[in-house]
Design a protein around this motif. Structure first.
Motif, mmCIF file in Angstrom:
data_model
loop_
_atom_site.group_PDB
_atom_site.id
_atom_site.type_symbol
_atom_site.label_atom_id
_atom_site.label_comp_id
_atom_site.label_asym_id
_atom_site.label_seq_id
_atom_site.Cartn_x
_atom_site.Cartn_y
_atom_site.Cartn_z
ATOM 1 N N SER A 136 0.805 -1.219 0.000
ATOM 2 C CA SER A 136 0.000 0.000 0.000
ATOM 3 C C SER A 136 0.842 1.275 0.000
ATOM 4 O O SER A 136 0.398 2.316 -0.470
ATOM 5 N N LYS A 137 2.088 1.183 0.488
ATOM 6 C CA LYS A 137 2.930 2.391 0.514
ATOM 7 C C LYS A 137 3.764 2.513 -0.763
ATOM 8 O O LYS A 137 4.553 3.446 -0.929
ATOM 9 N N ASP A 138 3.637 1.557 -1.626
ATOM 10 C CA ASP A 138 4.409 1.542 -2.870
ATOM 11 C C ASP A 138 3.670 0.630 -3.864
ATOM 12 O O ASP A 138 3.909 -0.561 -3.922
ATOM 13 N N THR A 139 2.743 1.256 -4.603
ATOM 14 C CA THR A 139 1.854 0.451 -5.436
ATOM 15 C C THR A 139 1.968 0.801 -6.922
ATOM 16 O O THR A 139 1.689 1.931 -7.322
ATOM 17 N N TRP A 140 2.383 -0.178 -7.680
ATOM 18 C CA TRP A 140 2.409 -0.024 -9.137
ATOM 19 C C TRP A 140 1.430 -1.025 -9.735
ATOM 20 O O TRP A 140 1.238 -2.106 -9.193
ATOM 21 N N VAL A 141 0.829 -0.638 -10.862
ATOM 22 C CA VAL A 141 0.007 -1.604 -11.601
ATOM 23 C C VAL A 141 0.289 -1.471 -13.102
ATOM 24 O O VAL A 141 0.777 -0.427 -13.559
ATOM 25 N N ILE A 142 -0.025 -2.542 -13.804
ATOM 26 C CA ILE A 142 0.094 -2.529 -15.267
ATOM 27 C C ILE A 142 -1.317 -2.462 -15.827
ATOM 28 O O ILE A 142 -2.179 -3.251 -15.444
ATOM 29 N N ILE A 143 -1.561 -1.483 -16.682
ATOM 30 C CA ILE A 143 -2.851 -1.418 -17.378
ATOM 31 C C ILE A 143 -2.551 -1.163 -18.852
ATOM 32 O O ILE A 143 -1.941 -0.147 -19.198
ATOM 33 N N HIS A 144 -2.977 -2.076 -19.692
ATOM 34 C CA HIS A 144 -2.717 -1.996 -21.141
ATOM 35 C C HIS A 144 -1.237 -1.748 -21.441
ATOM 36 O O HIS A 144 -0.887 -0.829 -22.193
ATOM 37 N N ASP A 145 -0.398 -2.551 -20.817
ATOM 38 C CA ASP A 145 1.059 -2.516 -21.054
ATOM 39 C C ASP A 145 1.729 -1.212 -20.616
ATOM 40 O O ASP A 145 2.859 -0.933 -20.993
ATOM 41 N N LYS A 146 1.011 -0.409 -19.853
ATOM 42 C CA LYS A 146 1.606 0.815 -19.303
ATOM 43 C C LYS A 146 1.708 0.651 -17.787
ATOM 44 O O LYS A 146 0.880 -0.005 -17.178
ATOM 45 N N ILE A 147 2.759 1.281 -17.217
ATOM 46 C CA ILE A 147 2.966 1.133 -15.769
ATOM 47 C C ILE A 147 2.522 2.418 -15.063
ATOM 48 O O ILE A 147 2.882 3.521 -15.500
ATOM 49 N N TYR A 148 1.759 2.235 -13.993
ATOM 50 C CA TYR A 148 1.278 3.379 -13.212
ATOM 51 C C TYR A 148 1.688 3.219 -11.756
ATOM 52 O O TYR A 148 1.506 2.143 -11.178
ATOM 53 N N GLN A 189 -4.544 -5.832 -6.772
ATOM 54 C CA GLN A 189 -3.905 -5.811 -8.099
ATOM 55 C C GLN A 189 -2.467 -5.290 -8.030
ATOM 56 O O GLN A 189 -1.772 -5.275 -9.049
ATOM 57 N N ALA A 190 -2.055 -4.858 -6.849
ATOM 58 C CA ALA A 190 -0.739 -4.213 -6.700
ATOM 59 C C ALA A 190 0.392 -5.086 -7.240
ATOM 60 O O ALA A 190 0.467 -6.277 -6.953
ATOM 61 N N GLY A 191 1.221 -4.490 -8.052
ATOM 62 C CA GLY A 191 2.370 -5.193 -8.622
ATOM 63 C C GLY A 191 2.016 -6.120 -9.771
ATOM 64 O O GLY A 191 2.880 -6.813 -10.301
ATOM 65 N N ALA A 192 0.755 -6.111 -10.164
ATOM 66 C CA ALA A 192 0.317 -7.054 -11.200
ATOM 67 C C ALA A 192 -0.361 -6.340 -12.367
ATOM 68 O O ALA A 192 -0.454 -5.117 -12.388
ATOM 69 N N ASP A 193 -0.854 -7.153 -13.286
ATOM 70 C CA ASP A 193 -1.553 -6.602 -14.447
ATOM 71 C C ASP A 193 -3.028 -6.417 -14.099
ATOM 72 O O ASP A 193 -3.754 -7.392 -13.913
ATOM 73 N N ALA A 194 -3.451 -5.157 -13.990
ATOM 74 C CA ALA A 194 -4.814 -4.852 -13.551
ATOM 75 C C ALA A 194 -5.729 -4.528 -14.739
ATOM 76 O O ALA A 194 -6.854 -4.072 -14.543
ATOM 77 N N THR A 195 -5.259 -4.804 -15.945
ATOM 78 C CA THR A 195 -6.025 -4.428 -17.145
ATOM 79 C C THR A 195 -7.449 -4.994 -17.117
ATOM 80 O O THR A 195 -8.418 -4.256 -17.307
ATOM 81 N N GLU A 196 -7.538 -6.300 -16.845
ATOM 82 C CA GLU A 196 -8.840 -6.953 -16.908
ATOM 83 C C GLU A 196 -9.799 -6.398 -15.858
ATOM 84 O O GLU A 196 -10.931 -6.039 -16.172
ATOM 85 N N SER A 197 -9.294 -6.272 -14.608
ATOM 86 C CA SER A 197 -10.160 -5.749 -13.538
ATOM 87 C C SER A 197 -10.566 -4.316 -13.844
ATOM 88 O O SER A 197 -11.706 -3.933 -13.615
ATOM 89 N N PHE A 198 -9.606 -3.543 -14.365
ATOM 90 C CA PHE A 198 -9.891 -2.137 -14.671
ATOM 91 C C PHE A 198 -10.999 -2.048 -15.724
ATOM 92 O O PHE A 198 -11.919 -1.243 -15.604
ATOM 93 N N ASP A 224 7.982 -8.760 -22.104
ATOM 94 C CA ASP A 224 7.005 -9.209 -21.112
ATOM 95 C C ASP A 224 5.559 -8.979 -21.554
ATOM 96 O O ASP A 224 4.625 -9.275 -20.821
ATOM 97 N N ARG A 225 5.385 -8.429 -22.729
ATOM 98 C CA ARG A 225 4.019 -8.180 -23.197
ATOM 99 C C ARG A 225 3.418 -9.463 -23.732
ATOM 100 O O ARG A 225 4.137 -10.312 -24.253
ATOM 101 N N LYS A 226 2.093 -9.576 -23.595
ATOM 102 C CA LYS A 226 1.438 -10.769 -24.134
ATOM 103 C C LYS A 226 1.461 -10.662 -25.640
ATOM 104 O O LYS A 226 1.187 -9.618 -26.193
ATOM 105 N N LYS A 227 1.828 -11.762 -26.250
ATOM 106 C CA LYS A 227 1.962 -11.748 -27.708
ATOM 107 C C LYS A 227 0.588 -11.843 -28.354
ATOM 108 O O LYS A 227 0.074 -12.911 -28.597
ATOM 109 N N GLU A 228 -0.020 -10.683 -28.598
ATOM 110 C CA GLU A 228 -1.358 -10.686 -29.180
ATOM 111 C C GLU A 228 -1.384 -10.102 -30.580
ATOM 112 O O GLU A 228 -2.375 -10.165 -31.271
ATOM 113 N N SER A 229 -0.238 -9.488 -30.964
ATOM 114 C CA SER A 229 -0.251 -8.770 -32.236
ATOM 115 C C SER A 229 -0.549 -9.688 -33.421
ATOM 116 O O SER A 229 -1.271 -9.321 -34.325
ATOM 117 N N LYS A 230 0.010 -10.928 -33.385
ATOM 118 C CA LYS A 230 -0.195 -11.834 -34.518
ATOM 119 C C LYS A 230 -1.660 -12.206 -34.645
ATOM 120 O O LYS A 230 -2.195 -12.270 -35.722
#
Ligand code: HEM
Length: 148
Positions: free
Chosen positions: A36-48, A67-76, A101-107
């Motif tokens: 809680s004193k240091d919270t990063w999340v990933i949303i759409h491959d961007k870090i906040y 979601q702290a430290g993880a990919d919160a895209t889906e929950s968001f 580290d991005r999910k390979k979705e482009s193909k």
């Protein structure tokens, strides 16, 4: 925390790393910021870095902490956040998820686009062919009736 490595933007994997000022973080680095004193999340491959937003979040601190430290895209996205919420994200933006580290979705996207194109092509081709056949049949029918 300060141990983050700024991944070189001039790597040679051919990805769109053109902006030298953008910081790239690995999933592992993001995972270190999961409290809680240091919270990063990933949303759409961007870090906040949402540490200062935790207490202000209208949906509560608890859901963000999950979601702290993880990919919160889906929950968001599941919550259906407003445009205001999306704009708020900008102020907490600190960098991008590392390309490796991005999910390979482009193909998959390319494949979907291609199959969509093929679909739209067939949507007009089939009725056009059908119209031509009906036209020919009609001509024969009229000719037969005229001669008899
Ligand atoms: C990290 C960036 C986030 C920002 C800037 C943010 C911002 C906001 C804002 C402004 C609202 C008010 C409603 C709206 O404008 O849509 C809201 C509501 C909400 N958020 Fe978030 N949110 C974030 C992440 C999340 C995540 C990751 C979750 C879920 C795990 C979440 C769950 C919720 C819920 C459940 C509400 C609804 C609260 C209610 O209507 O009672 N939010 N959020």
């Amino acid at each position: 925390m300060g141990e983050e490595t700024e991944c070189s933007a001039s790597n040679t994997d051919g990805s769109n790393m053109t902006d030298e000022s953008v910081k790239y973080y690995t999933r592992e680095e993001v995972q270190n910021h999961n409290m809680s004193k240091d919270t990063w999340v990933i949303i759409h491959d961007k870090i906040y870095d949402i540490t200062s937003f935790m207490e202000e979040h209208p949906g509560g601190e608890e859901v963000l902490l999950e979601q702290a430290g993880a990919d919160a895209t889906e929950s968001f996205e599941d919550v259906g956040h407003s445009m205001d919420a999306r704009e708020m994200l900008l102020q907490y933006y600190i960098g991008e998820l590392h390309m490796d580290d991005r999910k390979k979705e482009s193909k998959k996207e390319v494949y979907i686009t291609t199959s969509k194109d093929a679909k739209s092509w067939s949507t007009w081709l089939i009725p056009a062919v059908a119209a031509v056949i009906v036209g020919i049949m009609y001509r024969y029918y009229m000719l037969e009736h005229k001669s008899s």
